[in-house]
Design an enzyme around this catalytic site. Structure first.
Site, PDB file in Angstrom:
ATOM      1  N   CYS A 103       0.832  -1.200   0.000  1.00  0.00           N
ATOM      2  CA  CYS A 103       0.000   0.000   0.000  1.00  0.00           C
ATOM      3  C   CYS A 103       0.869   1.253   0.000  1.00  0.00           C
ATOM      4  O   CYS A 103       0.584   2.229  -0.706  1.00  0.00           O
ATOM      5  CB  CYS A 103      -0.898  -0.019   1.220  1.00  0.00           C
ATOM      6  SG  CYS A 103      -1.980   1.398   1.364  1.00  0.00           S
ATOM      7  N   CYS A 199      -4.752  -1.871   5.826  1.00  0.00           N
ATOM      8  CA  CYS A 199      -4.485  -0.551   5.257  1.00  0.00           C
ATOM      9  C   CYS A 199      -5.659  -0.041   4.421  1.00  0.00           C
ATOM     10  O   CYS A 199      -6.059  -0.679   3.447  1.00  0.00           O
ATOM     11  CB  CYS A 199      -3.227  -0.627   4.391  1.00  0.00           C
ATOM     12  SG  CYS A 199      -2.746   0.914   3.621  1.00  0.00           S
TER      13      CYS A 199
END
Length: 363
Positions: A103, A199
């Site tokens: 991410c 995330c």
């Protein structure tokens, strides 16, 4: 008379206390600041799980306090294609991925960075606890002053271009200091708890969430000797070293010591469990890793003797690294390590500098 700006910086305002203070510190240092709020998940975006609406409200309030413009952008398709698809593939393969690492590379320091540069910014900034230095024509990622909050483990995939266009304003301050600054500035985020969970997806019942995307395949739990001692609902729900959720107990002649996940037999769909936190099967002196990335852009000399960690906040461990081919390496630790997990990252350090890392494939 207003002093000249040190350059335009787009700060990723998440609605949390860290990014709020990152923006505050840059503004005080003379940068021309604007904020950007990213929304990256829409699949089951409900109030029960996703705090995006509340986070945007907090980010807007902070931007108002600072007197800066707040941009909003939706990277949901990029997140699905570049991060979440990989996340699911790794679980299908029986591994335990770390989506925060990917991410950071694909969303926060690629999609966000590209968007910011397109808006005319020279750099981006985030509330990560890490430091960036420049020496000898190279950019270096270094551990934060607050070692307990240091996030270099999740940032090892960053490259020279990304580091050259990034600021980490919290690298020299600890978390209590961040909260004090936020409170003094009147930010509504000053006592907001730290975000956890996947995330950009948020906190949720992980087993229920994963079951929406991957079909569960129940199977048996066995000892290393092949004795069946229970059942599992799916290998993907378990990771090496896990104690909770096995529902093993009351086995005749086995005593009261807890059971831990020690391995997965993908072909037979069997979970291997051992009794006792210090069982030898939970420890290993070496591992094989792939998808190697060096922050400097090129590998160091081998064999490399350095420090490494296989999970966030693990104390650094001495090891020797050798390359097995261009994309793979072998690591031997001075001391055996517990519960090293395929799919997770191993990240290398030389003193305070993060050298890079790789994905654990086999222990």
């Amino acid at each position: 008379m207003k002093s000249a700006s040190r350059g335009k910086v787009l700060v990723g305002l998440s609605g949390g206390v860290d990014s709020s203070v990152a923006a505050l510190r840059l503004l005080e240092q003379g940068y021309d600041i604007e904020g950007l709020f990213m929304k990256n998940w829409e699949e089951d975006d409900s109030e029960e799980y996703c705090s995006a609406a509340a986070d945007l409200s907090d980010a807007t309030a902070v931007a108002g306090k600072l007197g800066i413009r707040l941009h909003t952008v939706n990277f949901s398709s990029e997140y699905w294609d570049r991060v979440f698809a990989y996340f699911l593939d790794e679980y299908r393969a029986g591994r335990t991925p770390n989506p925060d690492v990917l991410c950071n590379r694909e969303i926060k320091f690629k999609a966000f960075l590209d968007h910011a540069l397109g808006l005319g910014a020279e750099k981006i900034a985030t509330g990560h606890y890490a430091r960036i230095t420049e020496a000898g024509g190279r950019w270096h990622l270094q551990q934060a002053f607050d070692r307990n909050k240091d996030q270099t483990y999740f940032l090892y995939l960053l490259n020279q271009h990304q580091l050259a266009h990034t600021l980490f304003p919290l690298g020299d301050i600890d978390k209590p200091g961040v909260r004090r600054l936020a409170k003094a500035a009147g930010f509504p985020t000053h006592d907001k708890k730290d975000s956890t969970g996947i995330c950009f997806i948020g906190e949720r019942r992980f087993r229920d969430f994963l079951a929406q995307y991957l079909p569960a395949q129940p199977g048996e739990i066995e000892t290393p000797e092949g004795e069946v001692i229970g059942t599992h609902q799916g290998l993907m729900y378990h990771t090496i070293g896990q104690r909770q959720g096995l529902r093993i107990g009351g086995l005749k002649g086995r005593g009261d010591a807890p059971w831990y996940v020690a391995g997965k037999d993908l072909e037979r769909n069997v979970l291997i469990a051992v009794q006792g936190s210090d069982h030898p099967m939970l420890f290993a002196s070496g591992l094989a890793a792939a998808d190697v990335h060096w922050i400097a852009g090129e590998p160091p000399g081998f064999p490399l003797t350095c420090m490494a960690r296989c999970r966030h906040r693990q104390p650094l461990q001495k090891c020797t690294v050798t390359m097995t081919d261009k994309e793979s390496l072998a690591v031997r630790f001075t001391d055996p390590q517990r519960a090293m997990t395929p799919g997770q990252a191993i990240v290398f350090y030389e003193e305070e500098t993060c050298l890079g890392g790789a994905t654990i494939r086999e222990v």
